[in-house]
Design a protein around this motif. Sequence first.
Motif, PDB file in Angstrom:
ATOM      1  N   UNK A 239       0.841  -1.203   0.000  1.00  8.90           N
ATOM      2  CA  UNK A 239       0.000   0.000   0.000  1.00  8.90           C
ATOM      3  C   UNK A 239       0.874   1.250   0.000  1.00  8.90           C
ATOM      4  N   UNK A 240       0.483   2.230  -0.787  1.00  8.62           N
ATOM      5  CA  UNK A 240       1.255   3.457  -0.903  1.00  8.62           C
ATOM      6  C   UNK A 240       1.279   4.210   0.424  1.00  8.62           C
ATOM      7  N   UNK A 241       2.444   4.717   0.793  1.00  8.41           N
ATOM      8  CA  UNK A 241       2.592   5.548   1.991  1.00  8.41           C
ATOM      9  C   UNK A 241       3.490   6.729   1.626  1.00  8.41           C
ATOM     10  N   UNK A 242       3.964   7.447   2.630  1.00  8.52           N
ATOM     11  CA  UNK A 242       4.913   8.535   2.393  1.00  8.52           C
ATOM     12  C   UNK A 242       6.109   8.325   3.318  1.00  8.52           C
ATOM     13  N   UNK A 243       7.191   9.067   3.124  1.00  8.95           N
ATOM     14  CA  UNK A 243       8.417   8.795   3.889  1.00  8.95           C
ATOM     15  C   UNK A 243       8.396   9.225   5.344  1.00  8.95           C
ATOM     16  N   UNK A 244       7.409  10.019   5.736  1.00 12.52           N
ATOM     17  CA  UNK A 244       7.372  10.542   7.106  1.00 12.52           C
ATOM     18  C   UNK A 244       6.843   9.484   8.078  1.00 12.52           C
ATOM     19  N   UNK A 245       7.305   9.526   9.344  1.00 13.80           N
ATOM     20  CA  UNK A 245       6.726   8.616  10.345  1.00 13.80           C
ATOM     21  C   UNK A 245       5.278   8.981  10.628  1.00 13.80           C
ATOM     22  N   UNK A 246       4.544   8.074  11.241  1.00 17.10           N
ATOM     23  CA  UNK A 246       3.155   8.346  11.589  1.00 17.10           C
ATOM     24  C   UNK A 246       3.086   9.428  12.668  1.00 17.10           C
ATOM     25  N   UNK A 247       2.131  10.355  12.546  1.00 16.22           N
ATOM     26  CA  UNK A 247       1.998  11.395  13.572  1.00 16.22           C
ATOM     27  C   UNK A 247       1.321  10.837  14.817  1.00 16.22           C
ATOM     28  N   UNK A 248       1.398  11.592  15.892  1.00 11.38           N
ATOM     29  CA  UNK A 248       0.746  11.174  17.140  1.00 11.38           C
ATOM     30  C   UNK A 248      -0.616  11.827  17.326  1.00 11.38           C
ATOM     31  N   UNK A 249      -0.916  12.843  16.491  1.00 11.04           N
ATOM     32  CA  UNK A 249      -2.189  13.555  16.603  1.00 11.04           C
ATOM     33  C   UNK A 249      -2.813  13.718  15.222  1.00 11.04           C
ATOM     34  N   UNK A 250      -4.141  13.933  15.212  1.00 10.33           N
ATOM     35  CA  UNK A 250      -4.897  13.949  13.964  1.00 10.33           C
ATOM     36  C   UNK A 250      -4.422  15.033  12.990  1.00 10.33           C
ATOM     37  N   UNK A 251      -4.046  16.192  13.503  1.00 12.21           N
ATOM     38  CA  UNK A 251      -3.652  17.268  12.592  1.00 12.21           C
ATOM     39  C   UNK A 251      -2.411  16.895  11.781  1.00 12.21           C
ATOM     40  N   UNK A 252      -1.649  15.931  12.280  1.00 13.92           N
ATOM     41  CA  UNK A 252      -0.464  15.482  11.558  1.00 13.92           C
ATOM     42  C   UNK A 252      -0.779  14.683  10.306  1.00 13.92           C
ATOM     43  N   UNK A 253      -2.062  14.310  10.123  1.00 15.23           N
ATOM     44  CA  UNK A 253      -2.468  13.570   8.920  1.00 15.23           C
ATOM     45  C   UNK A 253      -2.850  14.501   7.774  1.00 15.23           C
ATOM     46  N   UNK A 254      -2.925  15.805   8.025  1.00 14.99           N
ATOM     47  CA  UNK A 254      -3.320  16.759   6.986  1.00 14.99           C
ATOM     48  C   UNK A 254      -2.371  16.676   5.802  1.00 14.99           C
ATOM     49  N   UNK A 255      -2.930  16.573   4.613  1.00 14.79           N
ATOM     50  CA  UNK A 255      -2.113  16.492   3.409  1.00 14.79           C
ATOM     51  C   UNK A 255      -1.437  15.151   3.207  1.00 14.79           C
ATOM     52  N   UNK A 256      -1.851  14.146   3.979  1.00 13.40           N
ATOM     53  CA  UNK A 256      -1.246  12.798   3.868  1.00 13.40           C
ATOM     54  C   UNK A 256      -2.377  11.778   3.669  1.00 13.40           C
ATOM     55  N   UNK A 257      -2.991  11.765   2.485  1.00 12.09           N
ATOM     56  CA  UNK A 257      -4.194  10.938   2.276  1.00 12.09           C
ATOM     57  C   UNK A 257      -3.967   9.442   2.453  1.00 12.09           C
ATOM     58  N   UNK A 258      -2.811   8.936   2.054  1.00 15.31           N
ATOM     59  CA  UNK A 258      -2.561   7.493   2.192  1.00 15.31           C
ATOM     60  C   UNK A 258      -2.416   7.099   3.654  1.00 15.31           C
ATOM     61  N   UNK A 259      -1.715   7.919   4.419  1.00 15.89           N
ATOM     62  CA  UNK A 259      -1.572   7.647   5.854  1.00 15.89           C
ATOM     63  C   UNK A 259      -2.925   7.714   6.544  1.00 15.89           C
ATOM     64  N   UNK A 260      -3.708   8.728   6.200  1.00 15.91           N
ATOM     65  CA  UNK A 260      -5.033   8.880   6.811  1.00 15.91           C
ATOM     66  C   UNK A 260      -5.938   7.693   6.484  1.00 15.91           C
ATOM     67  N   UNK A 261      -5.844   7.194   5.245  1.00 13.47           N
ATOM     68  CA  UNK A 261      -6.666   6.056   4.839  1.00 13.47           C
ATOM     69  C   UNK A 261      -6.321   4.798   5.633  1.00 13.47           C
ATOM     70  N   UNK A 262      -5.033   4.508   5.768  1.00 14.93           N
ATOM     71  CA  UNK A 262      -4.628   3.303   6.499  1.00 14.93           C
ATOM     72  C   UNK A 262      -4.992   3.404   7.984  1.00 14.93           C
ATOM     73  N   UNK A 263      -4.839   4.596   8.551  1.00 12.55           N
ATOM     74  CA  UNK A 263      -5.251   4.797   9.946  1.00 12.55           C
ATOM     75  C   UNK A 263      -6.760   4.586  10.072  1.00 12.55           C
ATOM     76  N   UNK A 264      -7.512   5.093   9.099  1.00 16.50           N
ATOM     77  CA  UNK A 264      -8.966   4.924   9.114  1.00 16.50           C
ATOM     78  C   UNK A 264      -9.384   3.468   9.028  1.00 16.50           C
ATOM     79  N   UNK A 265      -8.692   2.700   8.191  1.00 15.47           N
ATOM     80  CA  UNK A 265      -8.995   1.272   8.054  1.00 15.47           C
ATOM     81  C   UNK A 265      -8.709   0.546   9.368  1.00 15.47           C
TER      82      UNK A 265
END
Length: 348
Positions: A239-265
């Motif tokens: 699954x596509x991701x980005x190079x940044x580590x996962x954030x600890x808070x929701x605002x850290x998902x802004x502009x990171x649709x793939x990360x947000x999707x996997x967290x949502x799943x």
Amino acid sequence: MTETSLTIPPRVFSGMQPSGNLHLGNYLGAMVNWVAMQRTHDCIYCVVDMHAITVAQDPHELRKSIREVTAAYLAAGIDAKKHIIFNQSQVAEHAELAWVFNCVARLGWLNRMTQFKEKAGKDRENASVGLYAYPNLMAADILVYRATHVPVGEDQKQHLELARDIAQKFNNDFAASIAEHGFGEEFFPLPEPMIQGPATRVMSLRDGTKKMSKSDPSDYSRINLIDDADTIALKIRRAKTDPEPLPSEMQGLAGRPEAENLIGIFSALSGQSKEEVLKQFGGGQFSAFKAALVDLAVAKLGPVTAEMKRLSGDAAYIDSVLKDGADRARVIARQNMDAVKDIVGFVR
């Protein structure tokens, strides 16, 4: 007191098309919610095979898909004895009411439907009339049972709004006849949308800005409900991701649709909030998170997949479920269609 009297019982109606493999988005966006609603509502769940033929279908594949979707409904936990599961084409009243609605709906209403424009593309002259008039049939699907609540995805919300418009216009156009036949001020309810569920919009594993879809040419964009554990693991790892580590808070998902999707799943499958998932995995690399997501997805989907495959191997049983459901659905639909005929002025 009959169904066609002043009292309209609360009722849920929804359905899925039998076209291609069902996937994680169908399961989390609809089926999990459908199963939960059985505890609080009378439910009618349809395999909308008449909608499927608005585009070309192979007859052998269509029959297979109808049975596969039915198997998925049952495997997910829908109780076919307490509620109704059937395929649309077995209840002729759907098509019968759709013609009445073709004469109630206005051309301008259908011209505004964005899904037709998207599906027909630039070559609209070659699109089928069925694809264009699809929303009128959807309105008939709902209103032939006088359903009061409809769980829908965002992409179908416009069609439900049209169903409400059609119901309102029918009630207005035939107000005197409705009253004359003892149905009060209106015959059809205005069905309410129920846009809810653990993940109402699951996105593609290859592009977090696009909805997970069975029509996507890449099978790696989705997790199919028939995928085995190894296939699920491979798709999540890729699954596509980005190079940044996962954030600890929701605002850290802004502009990171793939990360947000996997967290949502993960959130939907685990029953945790997204905030709780981020607290658990925030600051870590995607590799560790994906490993945990693989374990969770396999554990949650494995039993559903196994039951789907078992049921799909028993076509006679699936067909008996559909026939029983159609017989029970037809009782409700026939009563309401007879009332429509009386209201419109047909002789029967």
